[in-house]
Scaffold this active site. Structure first.
Site, PDB file in Angstrom:
ATOM      1  N   THR A   1       0.824  -1.229  -0.171  1.00 41.92           N
ATOM      2  CA  THR A   1       0.163  -0.099  -0.067  1.00 41.92           C
ATOM      3  C   THR A   1       0.928   1.438   0.113  1.00 41.92           C
ATOM      4  O   THR A   1       1.327   1.599  -1.183  1.00 41.92           O
ATOM      5  CB  THR A   1      -1.018  -0.073   1.224  1.00 41.92           C
ATOM      6  OG1 THR A   1      -0.211  -0.322   2.483  1.00 41.92           O
ATOM      7  CG2 THR A   1      -2.107  -0.922   1.217  1.00 41.92           C
TER       8      THR A   1
ATOM      9  N   LYS B   1       3.661  -6.986   4.131  1.00 38.04           N
ATOM     10  CA  LYS B   1       3.235  -5.535   3.674  1.00 38.04           C
ATOM     11  C   LYS B   1       3.069  -4.654   4.845  1.00 38.04           C
ATOM     12  O   LYS B   1       2.461  -5.207   6.038  1.00 38.04           O
ATOM     13  CB  LYS B   1       2.338  -5.232   2.590  1.00 38.04           C
ATOM     14  CG  LYS B   1       1.039  -5.719   3.131  1.00 38.04           C
ATOM     15  CD  LYS B   1       0.343  -4.961   3.939  1.00 38.04           C
ATOM     16  CE  LYS B   1       0.387  -3.335   3.579  1.00 38.04           C
ATOM     17  NZ  LYS B   1      -0.480  -2.565   4.364  1.00 38.04           N
TER      18      LYS B   1
ATOM     19  N   THR C   1      -1.183  -2.418  10.434  1.00 36.05           N
ATOM     20  CA  THR C   1      -1.676  -2.731   9.100  1.00 36.05           C
ATOM     21  C   THR C   1      -0.524  -3.402   8.357  1.00 36.05           C
ATOM     22  O   THR C   1       0.571  -2.845   7.929  1.00 36.05           O
ATOM     23  CB  THR C   1      -1.828  -1.486   8.478  1.00 36.05           C
ATOM     24  OG1 THR C   1      -2.748  -0.819   9.036  1.00 36.05           O
ATOM     25  CG2 THR C   1      -2.069  -1.564   6.866  1.00 36.05           C
TER      26      THR C   1
ATOM     27  N   GLU D   1       6.731   4.604   7.437  1.00 37.71           N
ATOM     28  CA  GLU D   1       6.278   5.823   6.527  1.00 37.71           C
ATOM     29  C   GLU D   1       6.941   6.759   7.135  1.00 37.71           C
ATOM     30  O   GLU D   1       7.000   7.390   8.168  1.00 37.71           O
ATOM     31  CB  GLU D   1       4.788   6.031   6.871  1.00 37.71           C
ATOM     32  CG  GLU D   1       3.821   5.263   6.328  1.00 37.71           C
ATOM     33  CD  GLU D   1       2.353   5.398   6.319  1.00 37.71           C
ATOM     34  OE1 GLU D   1       1.484   4.722   5.703  1.00 37.71           O
ATOM     35  OE2 GLU D   1       1.945   6.131   7.497  1.00 37.71           O
TER      36      GLU D   1
ATOM     37  N   ASN E   1       0.442  10.501   5.090  1.00 43.24           N
ATOM     38  CA  ASN E   1      -0.874  10.170   5.652  1.00 43.24           C
ATOM     39  C   ASN E   1      -1.793  11.454   5.448  1.00 43.24           C
ATOM     40  O   ASN E   1      -3.083  11.145   5.319  1.00 43.24           O
ATOM     41  CB  ASN E   1      -0.655   9.937   7.258  1.00 43.24           C
ATOM     42  CG  ASN E   1      -0.325   8.524   7.621  1.00 43.24           C
ATOM     43  OD1 ASN E   1      -0.993   7.513   7.431  1.00 43.24           O
ATOM     44  ND2 ASN E   1       1.103   8.477   7.899  1.00 43.24           N
TER      45      ASN E   1
ATOM     46  N   SER F   1      -5.319  10.859  -1.500  1.00 44.01           N
ATOM     47  CA  SER F   1      -5.551  11.927  -2.552  1.00 44.01           C
ATOM     48  C   SER F   1      -4.866  11.346  -3.838  1.00 44.01           C
ATOM     49  O   SER F   1      -4.101  10.540  -3.751  1.00 44.01           O
ATOM     50  CB  SER F   1      -4.825  13.344  -2.216  1.00 44.01           C
ATOM     51  OG  SER F   1      -3.586  13.491  -1.728  1.00 44.01           O
TER      52      SER F   1
END
Length: 406
Positions: free
Chosen positions: A152, A179, A190, A277, A401, A406
């Site tokens: 993702t 992942k 996640t 991230e 995040n 978007s």
């Protein structure tokens, strides 16, 4: 950018006898992205799995749990990215079951022999029609391609392999993919993880081994402290290497196989942190000399998930009082702070309740500037220890995040 993490090639990820991989572009994630994976499992294989503890667990988690222990046995795993199918109510379960039925038709098994997995945006209906339409178009894939297909917000596909002796004569192979990049916190996050081995293990024993491996690997990482709705970790044992079945935890081969698979799972878990991230640093937090392992892990997590600690690492700022504060609020009963020692790599930073006389700001700055750092806390109240892996918290995390949809 991932911290010291590179993509594995197909040659580095050997096939596992009894496993076939397929991928396709279903259009769930974004046009042009491979976002659908099917792992076909040979008849007679066994499967162990653990799932999220989030009360809002996703529809596919409910279905996967029920299909895991079905007497017919698992024959396929189907994984989509781009949509979590979480917060979707009864319709979400209907959609997950429809995907299972379509996958079953594709490989020739019963719908209850398919375990579904989803990851992506929460509170959005699953476009099951797109997944069902893509299943007949799936193409054979290598492990590295499957690793990319389940991503993702990941920036690097995560995959690893191991090979080793289990018993006197048999060489066991294992390959896995995972992942995860954000919403990473124990139990689990996640994250999706799938490992296949050609060892032969009874289902009850494999289930116990899966639980133990998850606790020792994926449950020792944190990126942002959020626990997802879709966490799943699966181990498949195809039994294709001709060894006799491991059907008892007292069998010496149980410990040998667990060690091999644990090593693989830990590499995957650490890869998730390395690709956290916005991560620029990989941080190991180890708490030693605690009364119990739970106490040690509790203290380690307090430091590892503190936003103040994580931003200090990002800034390479040796504002290490933040670490002491985190240990102080970790709710370790009757902690004698005068006994606590804190090290940054091998540099003694704090002892006797305050800053070590030998410590200098320049020493701290030198360590904090590295991209891999170890924090070691000695509580001096017992023999237990625990290690947790985390990353720093950067501007990139906020941007990723904020822009996710978007």
């Amino acid at each position: 950018m991932a911290v010291n993490l590179t993509e594995k090639t197909a040659e580095q990820l050997p096939d596992i006898d009894g496993i076939a991989l397929y991928t396709a572009q279903a259009g769930v994630k974004k046009p042009g992205h491979t976002d659908l994976t099917l792992i076909a499992v040979a008849a007679g294989s066994t499967v162990g799995a653990v799932f999220t503890t989030n009360r809002f667990c996703a529809a596919p988690v409910h279905i996967a749990k029920s299909h895991l222990f079905d007497e017919d046995g698992v024959r396929a795993l189907v994984i989509n990215t781009g949509n979590a199918n979480a917060g979707t109510g009864a319709q979400g379960r209907i959609d997950a079951l429809a995907v299972c039925a379509a996958a079953a038709r594709q490989i020739g098994c019963k719908p209850n022999q398919v375990m579904p997995f989803s990851t992506g945006v929460i509170l959005e209906p699953l476009p099951a029609d797109k997944i069902i339409a893509a299943l007949p178009k799936m193409q054979p894939a290598f492990w590295n391609e499957a690793a990319r297909a389940i991503m993702t917000t990941d920036t690097v596909p995560k995959a690893a392999s191991r090979e080793g002796k289990v018993g006197d004569q048999h060489t066991v192979r294992a390959t896995g993919i995972a992942k995860g990049s954000g919403m990473i916190h124990p139990n689990m996050a996640t994250m999706l993880g799938f490992i296949a081995t050609d060892a032969k293990v009874s289902q009850p024993v494999l289930q116990l081994m899966t639980q133990e491996i998850a606790d020792e690997t994926f449950n020792t990482i944190t990126v942002d402290g959020d626990t997802s709705t879709n966490d799943s970790f699966v181990i498949i044992a195809t039994g294709k290497n001709s060894q006799s079945e491991i059907d008892n935890i007292a069998d010496p081969r149980y410990a040998q196989l667990k060690e091999l698979l644990c090593s693989l799972a830990l590499e995957l878990a650490q890869a998730i942190v390395r690709d956290g991230e916005g991560a620029t640093k990989f941080i190991t937090v180890r708490v030693e000399n605690a009364k119990t392992c739970d106490e040690a892990r509790q203290a380690a997590y307090a430091a590892a998930r503190s936003p103040l600690v994580k931003t200090a690492f990002f800034a390479s700022d040796p504002n290490l009082g933040r670490l002491l504060a985190a240990i102080g609020y970790a709710d370790v009963a009757d902690l004698d702070t005068d006994l606590v020692e804190m090290y940054l790599d091998d540099i003694l930073v704090a002892e006797h309740g305050g800053r070590a006389a030998s410590y200098t700001e320049a020493q701290g700055q030198a360590v904090m500037s590295k991209d891999e750092i170890t924090v070691r806390i000695k509580l001096h109240r017992g023999q237990a220890a625990a290690t947790v892996y985390t990353c720093d918290l950067s501007h990139g995390y906020v941007s990723i995040n904020a822009d996710y949809r978007s």
